[in-house]
Design a protein around this motif. Structure first.
Motif, mmCIF file in Angstrom:
data_model
loop_
_atom_site.group_PDB
_atom_site.id
_atom_site.type_symbol
_atom_site.label_atom_id
_atom_site.label_comp_id
_atom_site.label_asym_id
_atom_site.label_seq_id
_atom_site.Cartn_x
_atom_site.Cartn_y
_atom_site.Cartn_z
ATOM 1 N N ASP A 267 0.833 -1.204 0.000
ATOM 2 C CA ASP A 267 0.000 0.000 0.000
ATOM 3 C C ASP A 267 0.869 1.255 0.000
ATOM 4 O O ASP A 267 0.549 2.253 -0.665
ATOM 5 N N LYS A 268 1.973 1.206 0.732
ATOM 6 C CA LYS A 268 2.881 2.359 0.781
ATOM 7 C C LYS A 268 3.498 2.614 -0.595
ATOM 8 O O LYS A 268 3.564 3.766 -1.056
ATOM 9 N N LEU A 269 3.950 1.542 -1.273
ATOM 10 C CA LEU A 269 4.513 1.699 -2.603
ATOM 11 C C LEU A 269 3.475 2.247 -3.581
ATOM 12 O O LEU A 269 3.786 3.073 -4.447
ATOM 13 N N ARG A 270 2.241 1.791 -3.435
ATOM 14 C CA ARG A 270 1.176 2.266 -4.328
ATOM 15 C C ARG A 270 0.921 3.752 -4.119
ATOM 16 O O ARG A 270 0.758 4.508 -5.085
ATOM 17 N N ARG A 271 0.872 4.174 -2.854
ATOM 18 C CA ARG A 271 0.645 5.597 -2.565
ATOM 19 C C ARG A 271 1.774 6.460 -3.119
ATOM 20 O O ARG A 271 1.544 7.595 -3.561
ATOM 21 N N GLU A 272 2.989 5.941 -3.096
ATOM 22 C CA GLU A 272 4.149 6.702 -3.553
ATOM 23 C C GLU A 272 4.384 6.558 -5.059
ATOM 24 O O GLU A 272 5.347 7.137 -5.588
ATOM 25 N N GLY A 273 3.540 5.781 -5.734
ATOM 26 C CA GLY A 273 3.705 5.593 -7.166
ATOM 27 C C GLY A 273 4.925 4.785 -7.532
ATOM 28 O O GLY A 273 5.521 4.989 -8.602
ATOM 29 N N LYS A 274 5.307 3.836 -6.665
ATOM 30 C CA LYS A 274 6.527 3.060 -6.870
ATOM 31 C C LYS A 274 6.239 1.578 -7.137
ATOM 32 O O LYS A 274 7.067 0.723 -6.828
ATOM 33 N N VAL A 275 5.082 1.281 -7.711
ATOM 34 C CA VAL A 275 4.786 -0.108 -8.064
ATOM 35 C C VAL A 275 5.289 -0.386 -9.475
ATOM 36 O O VAL A 275 6.166 -1.220 -9.688
ATOM 37 N N GLU A 276 4.758 0.318 -10.455
ATOM 38 C CA GLU A 276 5.196 0.136 -11.837
ATOM 39 C C GLU A 276 6.371 1.055 -12.149
ATOM 40 O O GLU A 276 6.488 2.158 -11.600
ATOM 41 N N SER A 277 7.218 0.590 -13.072
ATOM 42 C CA SER A 277 8.349 1.407 -13.511
ATOM 43 C C SER A 277 7.846 2.632 -14.269
ATOM 44 O O SER A 277 6.702 2.665 -14.738
ATOM 45 N N LEU A 278 8.717 3.628 -14.406
ATOM 46 C CA LEU A 278 8.326 4.849 -15.114
ATOM 47 C C LEU A 278 7.958 4.551 -16.566
ATOM 48 O O LEU A 278 7.024 5.143 -17.113
ATOM 49 N N GLU A 279 8.678 3.620 -17.186
ATOM 50 C CA GLU A 279 8.376 3.285 -18.579
ATOM 51 C C GLU A 279 7.004 2.623 -18.697
ATOM 52 O O GLU A 279 6.245 2.904 -19.633
ATOM 53 N N MET A 280 6.676 1.738 -17.745
ATOM 54 C CA MET A 280 5.360 1.087 -17.782
ATOM 55 C C MET A 280 4.250 2.103 -17.541
ATOM 56 O O MET A 280 3.198 2.054 -18.190
ATOM 57 N N GLN A 281 4.463 3.042 -16.635
ATOM 58 C CA GLN A 281 3.463 4.088 -16.404
ATOM 59 C C GLN A 281 3.253 4.925 -17.670
ATOM 60 O O GLN A 281 2.116 5.279 -17.998
ATOM 61 N N ALA A 282 4.339 5.206 -18.364
ATOM 62 C CA ALA A 282 4.222 5.979 -19.605
ATOM 63 C C ALA A 282 3.464 5.193 -20.669
ATOM 64 O O ALA A 282 2.658 5.766 -21.427
ATOM 65 N N LEU A 283 3.694 3.872 -20.723
ATOM 66 C CA LEU A 283 2.978 3.037 -21.697
ATOM 67 C C LEU A 283 1.473 3.070 -21.434
ATOM 68 O O LEU A 283 0.672 3.089 -22.376
ATOM 69 N N HIS A 284 1.078 3.069 -20.175
ATOM 70 C CA HIS A 284 -0.350 3.137 -19.841
ATOM 71 C C HIS A 284 -0.965 4.423 -20.406
ATOM 72 O O HIS A 284 -2.063 4.399 -20.983
ATOM 73 N N LYS A 285 -0.285 5.535 -20.231
ATOM 74 C CA LYS A 285 -0.815 6.805 -20.731
ATOM 75 C C LYS A 285 -0.878 6.815 -22.257
ATOM 76 O O LYS A 285 -1.835 7.303 -22.846
ATOM 77 N N GLN A 286 0.160 6.257 -22.890
ATOM 78 C CA GLN A 286 0.155 6.192 -24.348
ATOM 79 C C GLN A 286 -0.954 5.278 -24.862
ATOM 80 O O GLN A 286 -1.568 5.549 -25.899
ATOM 81 N N PHE A 287 -1.220 4.193 -24.146
ATOM 82 C CA PHE A 287 -2.270 3.256 -24.554
ATOM 83 C C PHE A 287 -3.635 3.931 -24.518
ATOM 84 O O PHE A 287 -4.473 3.717 -25.400
ATOM 85 N N GLU A 288 -3.869 4.755 -23.489
ATOM 86 C CA GLU A 288 -5.153 5.464 -23.381
ATOM 87 C C GLU A 288 -5.356 6.435 -24.545
ATOM 88 O O GLU A 288 -6.479 6.671 -24.975
#
Length: 539
Positions: A267-288
């Motif tokens: 839960d702490k990692l999720r709150r801090e945005g440290k679950v997925e890597s930065l590249e994976m987070q960027a892929l999610h935004k690009q997919f949308e």
């Protein structure tokens, strides 16, 4: 004195009027064709029969009851007409609100005393009409040994307007379940059984959306209290009954020892945005924001590459996964020690859970099977949990090279057939299917040309349909026209799917040779043909 006599007469009159109205809670004892209409109370008097119930469907969807709805006497066969309704208007579409439900009541003509039960139907004789069988009009006289009182509440979740109750391990697609309505945020039910055995409670709306979190418990004498919240927050369960108290204590203890700290860290990692890597987070935004399917596929391929190379998550999250693997291994070892020392029904239940988890994870099942055979195999004879574990272990041997599992089942005319007799001396395809399983039926259809080509050369097919009603099987056979013998597994009576280790599946196929040895599991039509060509060539 006159006032006293008058009061006595009025009191007796009141008692007489009250005696003329019988109230039967949860009166439905037979099959129903729909989950949209549920009768939870019958009120029987000299002047009318009132059925109180709820309509259920997704918000914005509708349910409609025909004005021709009627009751048919179970003994006399007499038809009792609908004379009034509250909460709905017959023949009009009733749209569901955010609560997924609408309460209603139907008033019918008074029923003759001979009719101890009635059937409900809409009088339209169409495939889609609502039918509810065996609505009891007699007050229940429970003779079963176990009485488990379930009391619960729902906190802040109007969608949880209906709670499902069913024996654990059953499939609601082919087995009836008890519907418990939630009224003013509360629900209750008196569960009667012959033996202590595991059950589950879950919210019907969650099950309908394909994601649910069942609440397991053991049916035993006493009171079980449950508070539901939502999928995001686990239900709270309390009980002073010995088996459930032990099970709840075990769950609390193991959660404290192995799971709670990991959950807090995640839960702490999720709150801090440290679950997925930065590249994976960027892929999610690009997919949308992807413009077409080709771009989405390219992004999906890149995401899969990140998963394969271990770059989808942050280093902190991968470290947490290592801790989780170690914690789960420790949890399994702790559980096995507890199960060995316990030898109670709770121990058998935990053993069943550990075996199922280990199989899903591809882990060695031998230690668990050994514990069952050494400690539990001779305990709890006649208990449903014992039967399930025994069949589950036996089903592990349903694989290529081993013998098929024999069983007996009826055809649609009620004639019973023993599978081993039907396939004796032939290469056979055991086709386990269901009318509601699209992939199963497509597989069965693909086998028709194979059957027609090889039926005179020592090949046969025996189908078995897993159904809630024989009518569903009949309709499928009329449409698909399978040319081989088909048997009926109604409401899992013979536990055929359980014995074959496919309890949660619609079906599967098993090709066996003339000696009954399994040649292939879930073969395609092409694979069946290739095997038949080889066998026939050898012969």
């Amino acid at each position: 004195m006159k006032k006293l006599l008058l009061w006595c007469c009025l009191s007796l009159l009141g008692l007489h009027v009250k005696a003329q109205t019988k109230v039967i809670d949860y009166p439905v004892e037979g099959k129903r064709s729909t989950d949209c209409v549920e009768f939870y109370r019958a009120e029987v008097s000299d002047t009318a029969l009132i059925l109180r119930g709820n309509l259920y469907n997704r918000p914005g969807h509708w349910v409609q009851l025909a004005s021709s709805a009627r009751l048919t006497g179970g003994v006399t066969g007499k038809v009792y007409r609908l004379v009034g309704a509250e909460g709905i208007e017959p023949d009009q579409k009733i749209y569901m609100p955010a609560t997924w439900t609408r309460p209603f009541s139907l008033q019918f003509e008074p029923v003759e005393d001979k009719d101890r039960w009635v059937d409900f139907d809409e009088g339209t004789a169409t495939n889609g009409e609502f039918v509810v069988r065996e609505i009891s009009l007699e007050e229940k006289k429970e003779r079963k040994r176990i009485h488990c009182r379930i009391e619960g509440q729902v906190m802040g979740n109007p969608a949880y307007s209906r709670i499902m109750l069913y024996p654990e391990g059953t499939d609601d697609r082919v087995n009836d379940w008890q519907s418990i309505p939630v009224r003013d945020g509360r629900f209750s039910f008196d569960l009667y059984t012959d033996t202590e055995e595991p059950y589950e409670l879950c919210a019907w709306s969650d099950k309908m959306t394909g994601a649910w979190r069942p609440v397991p418990f053991i049916a035993e004498d006493g009171v079980l209290k449950v508070t539901f919240y939502s999928l995001e927050k686990s239900a709270e369960v309390t009980s002073e009954s010995p088996l459930n108290k032990e099970l709840l204590a075990f769950n609390r203890q193991t959660d404290s020892l192995f799971m709670r700290s990991l959950r807090m860290e995640k839960d702490k990692l999720r709150r801090e945005g440290k679950v997925e890597s930065l590249e994976m987070q960027a892929l999610h935004k690009q997919f949308e924001g992807a413009k077409d399917e080709a771009e989405r596929k390219k992004l999906g391929d890149r995401a899969q590459e990140l998963y394969r190379t271990g770059k989808a998550y942050t280093p902190e999250y991968y470290e947490l996964e290592k801790k989780s693997t170690k914690a789960y291994d420790d949890f399994q070892a702790y559980s096995l020690d507890y199960i060995k020392a316990d030898s109670s029904l709770v121990g058998l239940y935990l053993l069943k859970n550990q075996m199922e988890r280990s199989k899903r994870q591809g882990k060695d099942l031998a230690p668990y099977i050994a514990v069952y055979r050494e400690i539990y195999a001779s305990l709890f004879s006649g208990n449903a949990l014992t039967r399930y574990v025994r069949n589950w272990i036996s089903a592990l041997e349903v694989k290529v090279g081993n013998r098929f599992v024999d069983f007996e089942a009826p055809d649609l005319e009620g004639t019973r057939h023993l599978l081993s007799e039907e396939i004796a001396g032939k290469v056979a395809l055991i086709d386990l299917w269901a009318s509601w399983c699209g992939p199963c039926r497509r597989t069965s259809l693909s086998m028709i040309p194979i059957y027609e080509s090889y039926k005179d050369k020592g090949f046969t097919v025996v189908g078995v349909a897993r159904e809630r009603s024989a009518g569903d099987m009949k309709a499928a056979l009329v449409k698909d026209k399978y040319p081989w013998l088909n048997l009926l597994e109604l409401n899992d009576r013979a536990k055929i799917w359980e014995k074959y280790g496919i309890g949660n599946a619609g079906g599967a196929t098993f090709l066996v040779d003339k000696e009954g040895k399994i040649l292939a599991v879930r073969p395609t039509a092409e694979e069946v043909k290739a095997i038949l060509d080889k066998i026939l060539w050898q012969n």
